[in-house]
Write a protein that holds these residues in place. Structure first.
Motif, mmCIF file in Angstrom:
data_model
loop_
_atom_site.group_PDB
_atom_site.id
_atom_site.type_symbol
_atom_site.label_atom_id
_atom_site.label_comp_id
_atom_site.label_asym_id
_atom_site.label_seq_id
_atom_site.Cartn_x
_atom_site.Cartn_y
_atom_site.Cartn_z
ATOM 1 N N ASP A 78 0.839 -1.207 0.000
ATOM 2 C CA ASP A 78 0.000 0.000 0.000
ATOM 3 C C ASP A 78 0.872 1.254 0.000
ATOM 4 N N ASP A 79 1.935 1.241 0.822
ATOM 5 C CA ASP A 79 2.853 2.384 0.865
ATOM 6 C C ASP A 79 3.532 2.592 -0.486
ATOM 7 N N LEU A 80 3.947 1.496 -1.116
ATOM 8 C CA LEU A 80 4.596 1.599 -2.416
ATOM 9 C C LEU A 80 3.620 2.141 -3.458
ATOM 10 N N SER A 81 2.384 1.681 -3.390
ATOM 11 C CA SER A 81 1.354 2.185 -4.305
ATOM 12 C C SER A 81 1.154 3.691 -4.100
ATOM 13 N N SER A 82 1.147 4.123 -2.858
ATOM 14 C CA SER A 82 1.011 5.545 -2.552
ATOM 15 C C SER A 82 2.184 6.339 -3.127
ATOM 16 N N GLU A 83 3.393 5.813 -2.973
ATOM 17 C CA GLU A 83 4.577 6.487 -3.527
ATOM 18 C C GLU A 83 4.507 6.548 -5.055
ATOM 19 N N GLN A 84 4.046 5.471 -5.670
ATOM 20 C CA GLN A 84 3.916 5.466 -7.123
ATOM 21 C C GLN A 84 2.848 6.463 -7.578
ATOM 22 N N ASN A 85 1.769 6.577 -6.801
ATOM 23 C CA ASN A 85 0.722 7.549 -7.127
ATOM 24 C C ASN A 85 1.258 8.972 -7.065
ATOM 25 N N LYS A 86 2.124 9.250 -6.069
ATOM 26 C CA LYS A 86 2.735 10.578 -5.980
ATOM 27 C C LYS A 86 3.553 10.869 -7.230
ATOM 28 N N PHE A 87 4.324 9.875 -7.662
ATOM 29 C CA PHE A 87 5.170 10.078 -8.830
ATOM 30 C C PHE A 87 4.332 10.211 -10.105
ATOM 31 N N GLN A 88 3.243 9.437 -10.213
ATOM 32 C CA GLN A 88 2.353 9.565 -11.362
ATOM 33 C C GLN A 88 1.672 10.939 -11.385
ATOM 34 N N TYR A 89 1.294 11.437 -10.201
ATOM 35 C CA TYR A 89 0.695 12.765 -10.094
ATOM 36 C C TYR A 89 1.699 13.812 -10.575
ATOM 37 N N TYR A 90 2.962 13.664 -10.164
ATOM 38 C CA TYR A 90 4.012 14.569 -10.620
ATOM 39 C C TYR A 90 4.150 14.512 -12.145
ATOM 40 N N ASN A 91 4.172 13.294 -12.711
ATOM 41 C CA ASN A 91 4.304 13.147 -14.166
ATOM 42 C C ASN A 91 3.119 13.767 -14.903
ATOM 43 N N ARG A 92 1.895 13.589 -14.374
ATOM 44 C CA ARG A 92 0.714 14.202 -15.001
ATOM 45 C C ARG A 92 0.816 15.721 -14.973
ATOM 46 N N ASN A 93 1.207 16.268 -13.814
ATOM 47 C CA ASN A 93 1.347 17.720 -13.707
ATOM 48 C C ASN A 93 2.432 18.243 -14.630
ATOM 49 N N LEU A 94 3.538 17.508 -14.740
ATOM 50 C CA LEU A 94 4.622 17.913 -15.622
ATOM 51 C C LEU A 94 4.162 17.897 -17.071
ATOM 52 N N SER A 95 3.441 16.857 -17.453
ATOM 53 C CA SER A 95 2.921 16.758 -18.817
ATOM 54 C C SER A 95 1.928 17.889 -19.100
ATOM 55 N N ARG A 96 1.057 18.156 -18.135
ATOM 56 C CA ARG A 96 0.075 19.238 -18.278
ATOM 57 C C ARG A 96 0.796 20.588 -18.418
ATOM 58 N N GLN A 97 1.829 20.787 -17.598
ATOM 59 C CA GLN A 97 2.586 22.035 -17.668
ATOM 60 C C GLN A 97 3.282 22.191 -19.028
ATOM 61 N N GLN A 98 3.855 21.103 -19.521
ATOM 62 C CA GLN A 98 4.535 21.166 -20.814
ATOM 63 C C GLN A 98 3.554 21.467 -21.948
ATOM 64 N N SER A 99 2.356 20.890 -21.889
ATOM 65 C CA SER A 99 1.371 21.188 -22.933
ATOM 66 C C SER A 99 0.899 22.637 -22.826
ATOM 67 N N GLN A 100 0.757 23.158 -21.595
ATOM 68 C CA GLN A 100 0.387 24.560 -21.424
ATOM 69 C C GLN A 100 1.489 25.476 -21.959
ATOM 70 N N GLN A 101 2.740 25.099 -21.703
ATOM 71 C CA GLN A 101 3.862 25.886 -22.216
ATOM 72 C C GLN A 101 3.860 25.902 -23.736
ATOM 73 N N GLN A 102 3.630 24.752 -24.348
ATOM 74 C CA GLN A 102 3.595 24.675 -25.811
ATOM 75 C C GLN A 102 2.448 25.517 -26.385
ATOM 76 N N ALA A 103 1.283 25.442 -25.741
ATOM 77 C CA ALA A 103 0.133 26.230 -26.206
ATOM 78 C C ALA A 103 0.427 27.727 -26.064
ATOM 79 N N TRP A 104 1.046 28.107 -24.943
ATOM 80 C CA TRP A 104 1.370 29.512 -24.721
ATOM 81 C C TRP A 104 2.397 29.992 -25.753
ATOM 82 N N LEU A 105 3.430 29.156 -26.009
ATOM 83 C CA LEU A 105 4.445 29.520 -27.003
ATOM 84 C C LEU A 105 3.831 29.644 -28.395
#
Length: 179
Positions: free
Chosen positions: A79-106
């Motif tokens: 369960d703890d490992l799943s929680s840690e993986q969820n944190k990292f997936q959340y980070y990856n989603r936010n990073l991907s979202r930020q990169q797409s926003q940056q591309q749209a803004w550019l």
């Protein structure tokens, strides 16, 4: 240790250095010994009979409480490992979202600059440091994930050892029962 001291314990840095949890943790053997006086005292406390109840308890086939407890710990670690993986997936989603926003803004900024060039005006800079979409998202620490992975490995090794001993006992009891 240098990565940890510099707060650089990230997945990317660990991959660059080709490190895994096996490289990070070191098993330290511990040897516990009694003094000669304590050993002599323990020898005096032993009964004289060659076979004791303690010897027969070694053949006891029930290790359910130990296995159950270790499996519960293993489930908790999973369960703890799943929680840690969820944190990292959340980070990856936010990073991907930020990169797409940056591309749209550019893209939008480039279109504005083309319109400004056509109108004979000075183009605007393509990167705006004050814009929040250009602020880097901090990567979560991977230390907790490595610690949990090490615990999972330890519990699996314990369970594997006990299961092997139980199979040995079962085969021994089967052989004794057949005779």
């Amino acid at each position: 240790m240098d990565l940890y001291r510099n707060n650089g314990l990230t997945g990317e840095k660990l991959r660059e250095k080709k490190l895994s949890w096996v490289d990070i943790f070191e098993e330290i053997p511990i040897k516990v010994s009694n003094s000669a006086l304590v050993s002599a005292f323990m020898k005096e406390l032993e009964p004289e009979s060659p076979v004791t109840q303690c010897d027969l308890d070694r053949l006891k086939l029930s290790t359910a409480p130990f296995m159950e407890r270790n499996l519960e710990f293993l489930i908790g670690c999973m369960d703890d490992l799943s929680s840690e993986q969820n944190k990292f997936q959340y980070y990856n989603r936010n990073l991907s979202r930020q990169q797409s926003q940056q591309q749209a803004w550019l893209q939008k900024r480039r279109q504005e600059n083309m319109a400004r060039k056509a109108a004979g005006e000075e183009p605007l800079p393509e990167e705006d440091p004050s814009n929040p979409i250009f602020k880097p998202i901090p990567e979560p620490s991977r230390l907790e994930g490595y610690l949990v992975t090490n615990q999972i490995s330890s519990y699996c090794n314990h369970i594997n050892g006990v299961a092997g001993q139980n199979f040995d006992r079962l085969y021994l009891m089967k052989a004794l029962h057949e005779d």
